[in-house]
Design a protein around this motif. Structure first.
Motif, PDB file in Angstrom:
ATOM      1  N   HIS A 120       0.849  -1.206   0.000  1.00 47.98           N
ATOM      2  CA  HIS A 120       0.000   0.000   0.000  1.00 47.98           C
ATOM      3  C   HIS A 120       0.881   1.251   0.000  1.00 47.98           C
ATOM      4  N   THR A 121       1.898   1.267   0.849  1.00 46.76           N
ATOM      5  CA  THR A 121       2.765   2.448   0.940  1.00 46.76           C
ATOM      6  C   THR A 121       3.557   2.638  -0.346  1.00 46.76           C
ATOM      7  N   CYS A 122       4.028   1.544  -0.927  1.00 44.66           N
ATOM      8  CA  CYS A 122       4.696   1.629  -2.240  1.00 44.66           C
ATOM      9  C   CYS A 122       3.765   2.297  -3.234  1.00 44.66           C
ATOM     10  N   SER A 123       2.494   1.888  -3.245  1.00 41.17           N
ATOM     11  CA  SER A 123       1.569   2.438  -4.247  1.00 41.17           C
ATOM     12  C   SER A 123       1.323   3.926  -3.994  1.00 41.17           C
ATOM     13  N   LEU A 124       1.331   4.337  -2.725  1.00 40.98           N
ATOM     14  CA  LEU A 124       1.133   5.761  -2.425  1.00 40.98           C
ATOM     15  C   LEU A 124       2.344   6.570  -2.899  1.00 40.98           C
ATOM     16  N   ILE A 125       3.557   6.048  -2.636  1.00 41.95           N
ATOM     17  CA  ILE A 125       4.768   6.762  -3.081  1.00 41.95           C
ATOM     18  C   ILE A 125       4.756   6.910  -4.600  1.00 41.95           C
ATOM     19  N   HIS A 126       4.505   5.804  -5.301  1.00 38.83           N
ATOM     20  CA  HIS A 126       4.505   5.854  -6.768  1.00 38.83           C
ATOM     21  C   HIS A 126       3.366   6.726  -7.295  1.00 38.83           C
ATOM     22  N   ASP A 127       2.208   6.638  -6.645  1.00 38.19           N
ATOM     23  CA  ASP A 127       1.041   7.421  -7.089  1.00 38.19           C
ATOM     24  C   ASP A 127       1.309   8.931  -7.010  1.00 38.19           C
ATOM     25  N   ASP A 128       2.107   9.332  -6.023  1.00 41.64           N
ATOM     26  CA  ASP A 128       2.369  10.765  -5.803  1.00 41.64           C
ATOM     27  C   ASP A 128       3.444  11.329  -6.731  1.00 41.64           C
ATOM     28  N   LEU A 129       4.200  10.467  -7.398  1.00 39.37           N
ATOM     29  CA  LEU A 129       5.335  10.940  -8.215  1.00 39.37           C
ATOM     30  C   LEU A 129       4.880  11.905  -9.316  1.00 39.37           C
ATOM     31  N   PRO A 130       5.774  12.801  -9.718  1.00 36.43           N
ATOM     32  CA  PRO A 130       5.416  13.755 -10.784  1.00 36.43           C
ATOM     33  C   PRO A 130       4.898  13.080 -12.058  1.00 36.43           C
ATOM     34  N   CYS A 131       5.409  11.894 -12.392  1.00 34.90           N
ATOM     35  CA  CYS A 131       4.950  11.228 -13.621  1.00 34.90           C
ATOM     36  C   CYS A 131       3.597  10.547 -13.435  1.00 34.90           C
ATOM     37  N   MET A 132       3.091  10.531 -12.197  1.00 31.67           N
ATOM     38  CA  MET A 132       1.767   9.935 -11.934  1.00 31.67           C
ATOM     39  C   MET A 132       0.812  11.073 -11.566  1.00 31.67           C
TER      40      MET A 132
END
Ligand code: GRG
Length: 296
Positions: free
Chosen positions: A79-91
């Motif tokens: 879940h935390t991985c998905s939040l980090i990736h979701d917040d990235l500039p490319c997302m």
């Protein structure tokens, strides 16, 4: 139930956080920055809903859930991985998460990306080591890995995120929105509940756990969409209105606020009816109902 729900919730969250913290306690000398970034996001708070669901399904099905806190942490890592990736500039390019600067705002963007990657792979180390160390048997380990990896993949969170990205700025149908939701949010919630049942060994209850999770997952996403309109930064720990700013189709944009809430209520009732089939489901019953009126 002797203790009230809030006390049990607080105790379980505290135990989950204690176990989570142990995974990032060692910071290797040369590459420790990535462990710091993992710790930053893992320990930034959050409701810890998914590990709680996993432990509770295990307990309701007669499993010795207290042995499985490390395994429950695996679902919070994903879940935390998905939040980090979701917040990235490319997302989604979000600067705040859980009331703090997003991982890529607190750390260099490349380190945030790698912290997400490390949190995606660590669960598979934890599960396979649990099997190798005899905490669970090999078959249970393989079943957990199978469920978790499917929840992450192309027909899970990654697929949901792809549909989400490709839908930006377009009007999508309720059917497509339901599919997006089932993959992006629903899949991990379902994996949490099903993994709890697997740990108990009561495989015949997997179908009911999945059906409960499917109803809860959709209700959870609908409330998430409602809060993005009616919540505040203080409540959510991130700016509100981000769905509209990014031209996203949400339950609120398709159904409006009132119908969205009515749908979440209906789904919650369906989830509660499924729980009635489980013995000793009082805690989860109350928690499920509480999620309908959550403000964070
Ligand atoms: C490689 C795992 C992986 C994912 C890549 C970025 C991505 C694909 C998927 C995004 C999935 C995502 C962020 C879904 C949103 C789900 C959601 C409603 C999150 C909020 O959950 P809460 O309210 O958050 O439980 P807390 O902070 O309380 O834990």
């Amino acid at each position: 139930m002797d203790k009230d729900v809030k006390t049990i919730l607080d105790e379980r969250c505290a135990e989950i956080e204690k176990h989570l913290a142990a995974f990032t306690a060692d910071k290797p000398e040369l590459q420790g920055i990535v462990t710091e970034a993992m710790e930053y996001s893992l320990m930034a708070g959050g409701k810890r809903l998914r590990p709680i669901l996993m432990l509770e399904f295990c307990r309701m099905c007669g499993g010795d859930f207290e042995k499985y806190y490390d395994l429950a942490c695996t679902i919070e890592m994903i879940h935390t991985c998905s939040l980090i990736h979701d917040d990235l500039p490319c997302m989604d390019n979000d600067d705040f998460r859980r009331g703090k600067p997003s991982c890529h705002k607190a750390f260099p963007e490349n380190i945030a990306l790698l912290a997400g990657d490390a949190l995606e792979v660590l669960p598979f180390e934890v599960i396979s080591d649990a099997a190798l160390n005899g905490v669970i048997d090999a078959k249970t380990g393989m079943m957990l890995i199978s469920v978790l990896s499917k929840a992450i993949g192309v027909n899970g969170m990654i697929g949901g995120q792809v549909i989400d990205l490709q839908s930006e700025g377009k009007e999508i149908s309720l059917d497509v929105l339901n599919t997006l939701q089932a993959y992006k949010t629903g899949a991990l919630i379902e994996a949490a509940c099903v993994m709890g049942v697997i740990l108990s060994g009561k495989y015949e209850r997997i179908g009911e756990a999945a059906a409960y999770a499917s109803a809860l997952g959709r209700a959870f996403q609908i409330i998430d969409d409602i809060l993005d309109v009616t919540g505040s930064f203080e409540e959510l720990g991130k700016p509100i209105g981000s769905d509209e700013d990014q031209n996203k189709t949400t339950y609120v944009s398709v159904l409006g606020l009132d119908r969205s809430y009515a749908e979440a209520q209906l789904l919650t009732e369906q989830a509660l009816a499924i729980l009635d089939g489980f013995e000793d489901s009082e805690f989860l019953h109350t928690l499920t109902a509480m999620l309908l009126s959550r403000r964070s």
